[in-house]
Design a protein around this motif. Sequence first.
Motif, mmCIF file in Angstrom:
data_model
loop_
_atom_site.group_PDB
_atom_site.id
_atom_site.type_symbol
_atom_site.label_atom_id
_atom_site.label_comp_id
_atom_site.label_asym_id
_atom_site.label_seq_id
_atom_site.Cartn_x
_atom_site.Cartn_y
_atom_site.Cartn_z
ATOM 1 N N VAL A 44 -32.763 -24.495 45.797
ATOM 2 C CA VAL A 44 -34.128 -24.240 45.356
ATOM 3 C C VAL A 44 -34.065 -23.237 44.218
ATOM 4 O O VAL A 44 -33.458 -22.170 44.354
ATOM 5 N N LEU A 45 -34.680 -23.596 43.088
ATOM 6 C CA LEU A 45 -34.688 -22.745 41.906
ATOM 7 C C LEU A 45 -36.074 -22.180 41.668
ATOM 8 O O LEU A 45 -37.084 -22.855 41.908
ATOM 9 N N ASP A 63 -33.650 -18.654 38.850
ATOM 10 C CA ASP A 63 -33.028 -17.921 39.946
ATOM 11 C C ASP A 63 -32.739 -18.892 41.087
ATOM 12 O O ASP A 63 -33.561 -19.771 41.394
ATOM 13 N N VAL A 64 -31.574 -18.753 41.719
ATOM 14 C CA VAL A 64 -31.240 -19.570 42.878
ATOM 15 C C VAL A 64 -31.823 -18.885 44.106
ATOM 16 O O VAL A 64 -31.331 -17.845 44.547
ATOM 17 N N LEU A 65 -32.889 -19.452 44.656
ATOM 18 C CA LEU A 65 -33.595 -18.848 45.777
ATOM 19 C C LEU A 65 -32.989 -19.249 47.109
ATOM 20 O O LEU A 65 -33.117 -18.521 48.100
ATOM 21 N N ALA A 66 -32.350 -20.406 47.148
ATOM 22 C CA ALA A 66 -31.681 -20.867 48.369
ATOM 23 C C ALA A 66 -30.746 -22.000 47.990
ATOM 24 O O ALA A 66 -30.985 -22.724 47.022
ATOM 25 N N ASP A 68 -26.368 -16.035 41.219
ATOM 26 C CA ASP A 68 -27.768 -15.733 41.500
ATOM 27 C C ASP A 68 -28.745 -16.480 40.607
ATOM 28 O O ASP A 68 -29.929 -16.600 40.936
ATOM 29 N N ASN A 69 -28.268 -17.026 39.481
ATOM 30 C CA ASN A 69 -29.165 -17.622 38.504
ATOM 31 C C ASN A 69 -28.403 -18.680 37.713
ATOM 32 O O ASN A 69 -27.294 -18.429 37.228
ATOM 33 N N SER A 70 -28.994 -19.869 37.555
ATOM 34 C CA SER A 70 -28.289 -20.969 36.881
ATOM 35 C C SER A 70 -27.985 -20.651 35.425
ATOM 36 O O SER A 70 -26.944 -21.059 34.897
ATOM 37 N N PHE A 72 -23.909 -19.121 31.150
ATOM 38 C CA PHE A 72 -23.579 -18.339 29.955
ATOM 39 C C PHE A 72 -22.743 -17.086 30.225
ATOM 40 O O PHE A 72 -22.046 -16.621 29.323
ATOM 41 N N LEU A 73 -22.819 -16.522 31.433
ATOM 42 C CA LEU A 73 -22.175 -15.237 31.673
ATOM 43 C C LEU A 73 -20.971 -15.310 32.601
ATOM 44 O O LEU A 73 -20.301 -14.292 32.805
ATOM 45 N N ASP A 74 -20.698 -16.476 33.181
ATOM 46 C CA ASP A 74 -19.545 -16.646 34.062
ATOM 47 C C ASP A 74 -18.547 -17.568 33.372
ATOM 48 O O ASP A 74 -18.879 -18.692 33.014
ATOM 49 N N GLU A 75 -17.324 -17.099 33.192
ATOM 50 C CA GLU A 75 -16.305 -17.901 32.511
ATOM 51 C C GLU A 75 -16.033 -19.209 33.233
ATOM 52 O O GLU A 75 -15.611 -20.194 32.618
ATOM 53 N N ALA A 76 -16.284 -19.246 34.539
ATOM 54 C CA ALA A 76 -16.058 -20.481 35.289
ATOM 55 C C ALA A 76 -16.931 -21.614 34.771
ATOM 56 O O ALA A 76 -16.560 -22.790 34.851
#
Length: 280
Positions: free
Chosen positions: A130-131, A136-139, A155-157, A162-166
């Motif tokens: 659920v976004l 934000d990832v709410l669940a 925590d957020n798509s 953009f901020l996670d190298e993965a």
Amino acid sequence: MSEKPDPRAAADAPGRLAEFLRARRASLDPDRAGLVADGLRRVPGLRREEVAVRARVSADYYTRLEQGRERHPSPQVLAAISNALCLDGDERTYLFRLASGEAAVPDRGRAVAPELALLLGQLHDSPALVLGHDLDVLARNEMAELLHQGFSVKDNSARMCFLDEAGRSFYRSWPAVAAGVVGNLRFALGRWPHDERLLNLVDELRGRSTDFDRLWSAQAVQVKRNVAKEFLHPLVGPLDLDYQSFDVRGAEGQQLAVFTAAPGSPSAARLRELKTGRRM
């Protein structure tokens, strides 16, 4: 990073409308607009006068719109400008919202309804989450946890992208995914232009990611609906999944997102592998 306007400073409807019109005009290929290139163009896109002619308004009036000096364009004028700029459905909706100055109010509690949380848990074979209106990832259910287990940011798509190298390796078509994320946030800002959570997220991403800043400045608008997603999971390998999103009734701005694999496909087998932890 180049100096950029503060979203709050441009939060007034005429200013944001003007910024959007300028960006869309600059991005429109003259060939797409049916104009014959004259070899004298010094800037990309169309000239103001060309848009005005296509929209059947005066060049002075259109110039005032792009300068934020015209505050009350009629629906007829907006429709004509939409056609002149070859806007798609999402861009057209965004344009009308900017011009109206009306703002919806997202669900302030951000809590996921118990019935929806129960549904997430019952989707045993498909990743689902659920976004919120700001992505934000709410669940998320167990399969979504397994799908995104390679991320440190969860925590957020938009932050994941953009901020996670993965994210760079997980999203096999990262440029397209990145453009979609930015376009989705741009559409949300048209609906909730004064929402602090959304504005703070845009500020953060523009300050921490040059890619986000570049895409945001392009003013593209896009809403994720039912599309194909191509992932590269660190444990099970390539996953080709269908993405579907559904608005949650009674929770303004929330969406249920579900990923599914075609029955009998290699991706379906890899999802089962991901679920059981065993090679198929």
